[in-house]
Design a protein around this motif. Structure first.
Motif, PDB file in Angstrom:
ATOM      1  N   TRP A  95       0.837  -1.206   0.000  1.00 13.51           N
ATOM      2  CA  TRP A  95       0.000   0.000   0.000  1.00 13.51           C
ATOM      3  C   TRP A  95       0.873   1.258   0.000  1.00 13.51           C
ATOM      4  CZ3 TRP A  95      -5.121   0.066   3.222  1.00 13.51           C
ATOM      5  CH2 TRP A  95      -5.886   1.160   2.842  1.00 13.51           C
ATOM      6  N   VAL A  96       1.850   1.287   0.897  1.00 13.72           N
ATOM      7  CA  VAL A  96       2.768   2.426   0.942  1.00 13.72           C
ATOM      8  C   VAL A  96       3.618   2.469  -0.331  1.00 13.72           C
ATOM      9  CG1 VAL A  96       4.759   3.413   2.142  1.00 13.72           C
ATOM     10  CG2 VAL A  96       2.838   2.494   3.453  1.00 13.72           C
ATOM     11  N   LEU A 160      -7.124  -0.881  -3.286  1.00 14.10           N
ATOM     12  CA  LEU A 160      -5.866  -0.689  -4.008  1.00 14.10           C
ATOM     13  C   LEU A 160      -6.006  -0.845  -5.522  1.00 14.10           C
ATOM     14  CD1 LEU A 160      -3.378  -2.522  -1.607  1.00 14.10           C
ATOM     15  CD2 LEU A 160      -4.105  -0.139  -1.625  1.00 14.10           C
ATOM     16  N   THR A 161      -7.110  -1.453  -5.974  1.00  8.19           N
ATOM     17  CA  THR A 161      -7.370  -1.596  -7.412  1.00  8.19           C
ATOM     18  C   THR A 161      -8.857  -1.365  -7.670  1.00  8.19           C
ATOM     19  OG1 THR A 161      -7.910  -3.974  -7.379  1.00  8.19           O
ATOM     20  CG2 THR A 161      -5.565  -3.374  -7.536  1.00  8.19           C
ATOM     21  N   ASP A 162      -9.230  -1.322  -8.921  1.00  7.87           N
ATOM     22  CA  ASP A 162     -10.642  -1.196  -9.305  1.00  7.87           C
ATOM     23  C   ASP A 162     -11.193  -2.563  -9.682  1.00  7.87           C
ATOM     24  OD1 ASP A 162     -10.694   1.587  -8.973  1.00  7.87           O
ATOM     25  OD2 ASP A 162      -9.845   1.896 -10.974  1.00  7.87           O
ATOM     26  N   ASP A 168      -0.766  -2.965  -8.622  1.00 10.21           N
ATOM     27  CA  ASP A 168       0.397  -2.581  -9.418  1.00 10.21           C
ATOM     28  C   ASP A 168       1.669  -2.939  -8.649  1.00 10.21           C
ATOM     29  OD1 ASP A 168      -1.254  -1.477 -11.363  1.00 10.21           O
ATOM     30  OD2 ASP A 168      -1.244   0.504 -10.387  1.00 10.21           O
ATOM     31  N   LYS A 169       2.774  -2.948  -9.365  1.00 13.21           N
ATOM     32  CA  LYS A 169       4.048  -3.156  -8.683  1.00 13.21           C
ATOM     33  C   LYS A 169       4.403  -1.927  -7.858  1.00 13.21           C
ATOM     34  CE  LYS A 169       6.790  -6.665 -10.915  1.00 13.21           C
ATOM     35  NZ  LYS A 169       8.170  -7.001 -11.359  1.00 13.21           N
ATOM     36  N   LEU A 258       7.704  -6.296  -0.987  1.00  9.40           N
ATOM     37  CA  LEU A 258       8.669  -5.333  -1.516  1.00  9.40           C
ATOM     38  C   LEU A 258       9.842  -6.008  -2.220  1.00  9.40           C
ATOM     39  CD1 LEU A 258       8.901  -2.903   1.555  1.00  9.40           C
ATOM     40  CD2 LEU A 258       7.384  -2.728  -0.437  1.00  9.40           C
ATOM     41  N   GLY A 259      10.008  -7.306  -1.995  1.00 11.91           N
ATOM     42  CA  GLY A 259      11.162  -7.996  -2.551  1.00 11.91           C
ATOM     43  C   GLY A 259      10.831  -9.070  -3.558  1.00 11.91           C
ATOM     44  N   THR A 260      10.269 -10.178  -3.077  1.00 10.45           N
ATOM     45  CA  THR A 260      10.056 -11.336  -3.944  1.00 10.45           C
ATOM     46  C   THR A 260       9.082 -11.038  -5.077  1.00 10.45           C
ATOM     47  OG1 THR A 260      10.484 -12.840  -2.100  1.00 10.45           O
ATOM     48  CG2 THR A 260       9.317 -13.743  -4.008  1.00 10.45           C
ATOM     49  N   PHE A 261       7.904 -10.484  -4.750  1.00  6.12           N
ATOM     50  CA  PHE A 261       6.869 -10.277  -5.757  1.00  6.12           C
ATOM     51  C   PHE A 261       6.721  -8.813  -6.171  1.00  6.12           C
ATOM     52  CE2 PHE A 261       5.695 -14.090  -3.362  1.00  6.12           C
ATOM     53  CZ  PHE A 261       5.600 -15.010  -4.395  1.00  6.12           C
ATOM     54  N   GLU A 262       6.886  -7.911  -5.234  1.00  7.05           N
ATOM     55  CA  GLU A 262       6.725  -6.465  -5.444  1.00  7.05           C
ATOM     56  C   GLU A 262       5.285  -6.070  -5.747  1.00  7.05           C
ATOM     57  OE1 GLU A 262      10.437  -4.468  -7.256  1.00  7.05           O
ATOM     58  OE2 GLU A 262      10.242  -6.343  -8.372  1.00  7.05           O
TER      59      GLU A 262
END
Length: 348
Positions: A95-96, A160-162, A168-169, A258-262
């Motif tokens: 989210w951040v 976070l999405t529609d 998103d990444k 933040l790392g593996t998938f983003e």
């Protein structure tokens, strides 16, 4: 012949050896070659730079989830809600990561901190219920796993999405991924989160063994009545222990987000990072260094198992059996301890 410290070190080592031997026997019983099976597992984990990178990438969240469980156990609590805390840490970090445009020196620490705070909050709830109302933390944390799963899915789809099943990444400024590490490991998903996980292992060791607060937390875990008689606030320490445990778990979620998938996607079930953390903590004897070693073993088994069907024709489920057997032998450590102590008496 054996000191108590040596016995405590030998028990998980013997448990691993017995688990691997039992796994070999099962392979033979079902017509598979155990030498070829374990060779394929080794090659799948360390055969080249890519597999090594993937193994270390898998180790990263295992260290943090193992620390979360181990910290709670060292303070007399059983945090079964690590899986849910991983989820809330994951969604908070993403989210951040997708909501702000900031310099990396601010954005990345902020995203990581958001994950830790989210996990801490998710640990605070069962902690305060335990401290104030005496509600057993196992029941609350189990239920909160499902709450975290479905809330995370709802946030992905509706906030976070529609209506999409995947966010998103995260922005490059909030990513733990490294082109340098990827290039070094043939474009594996290894990221800088491994350094965070190792740093947190040091933090756990330092807090529990070198600070007054850590002494209080351990004392409450050993005996709440004696701690209360000594003037320690049992309720306050219970809440604090669950908050710190949840923060470790939230960081494990950040490693994925933040790392593996983003990114964060809708999950149909649990990731098992939190549940595997229970096994990591048990095998690591609830110590920071032990958790790091146990996480390395589990990461090796998980990644190496993916190579077993193709190279040796051995189904990956056999690795799950091996892991289960290792846990069984760790849980039966009193039997191993009895055997070791018997040898110790005979050696005198």
């Amino acid at each position: 012949m054996f000191s108590n410290k040596t016995v405590n070190i030998l028990i998980p080592i013997i448990s691993v050896v017995l688990g691997l031997l039992s796994g070999a026997i099962i392979m033979v019983a079902f017509g598979y070659n155990p030498v070829a099976g374990y060779a394929a597992l080794w090659n799948g984990a360390f055969g080249d730079a890519y597999f090594l990178g993937e193994t270390l990438r898998q180790v990263t969240p295992y260290i943090l989830s193992g620390l979360a469980v181990a910290f709670a156990l060292r303070t007399g609590l059983l945090n079964i809600g690590v899986e849910g805390q991983v989820f809330v840490g994951w969604i908070a970090s993403v989210w951040v990561g997708i909501s702000f445009e900031l310099p990396m020196i601010i954005h990345l620490p902020l995203a990581v901190l958001a994950a830790a705070l989210a996990g801490a909050f998710w640990g605070f709830i069962p902690g305060i219920l335990k401290a104030k109302l005496g509600v057993h933390e196992v029941i609350v944390t189990i239920m909160m796993n499902y709450i975290a799963l479905y809330i995370s899915n709802s946030l992905v789809r509706n906030v976070l999405t529609d209506g999409s099943d995947q966010t998103d990444k995260v922005a490059k400024s909030a990513s733990l991924a490294s082109d340098w590490l990827a290039g070094m490991t043939y474009f594996s998903r290894l990221h800088w989160g491994l350094l965070i996980a190792l740093a947190m292992a040091f933090v756990m060791w330092f807090v529990l063994n070198k600070t007054t607060r850590g002494f209080e937390l351990r004392a409450v875990g050993f005996n709440q009545n004696a701690s209360n008689y000594a003037g320690m606030s049992v309720g306050k320490n219970v809440v604090l222990a669950m908050v710190i445990s949840g923060a470790f778990a939230g960081l494990a979620g950040a490693m994925e987000g933040l790392g593996t998938f983003e990114y964060m996607s809708v999950k149909s079930g649990f990731t098992n990072i939190g549940f595997d953390g229970i096994a990591v903590a048990l095998l690591g004897a609830n110590t920071a260094f032990g958790v790091v070693l146990a996480a390395f073993l589990f990461g090796t088994l998980k990644i190496g198992a993916l190579n077993m069907p193709t190279e040796a024709g051995v189904p990956t489920e056999l690795v799950e059996i091996v892991i289960a057997l290792i846990i069984f032998f760790v849980a039966s450590s009193y039997m191993i301890r009895w055997i070791i102590l018997r040898f110790k008496r005979e050696g005198k």
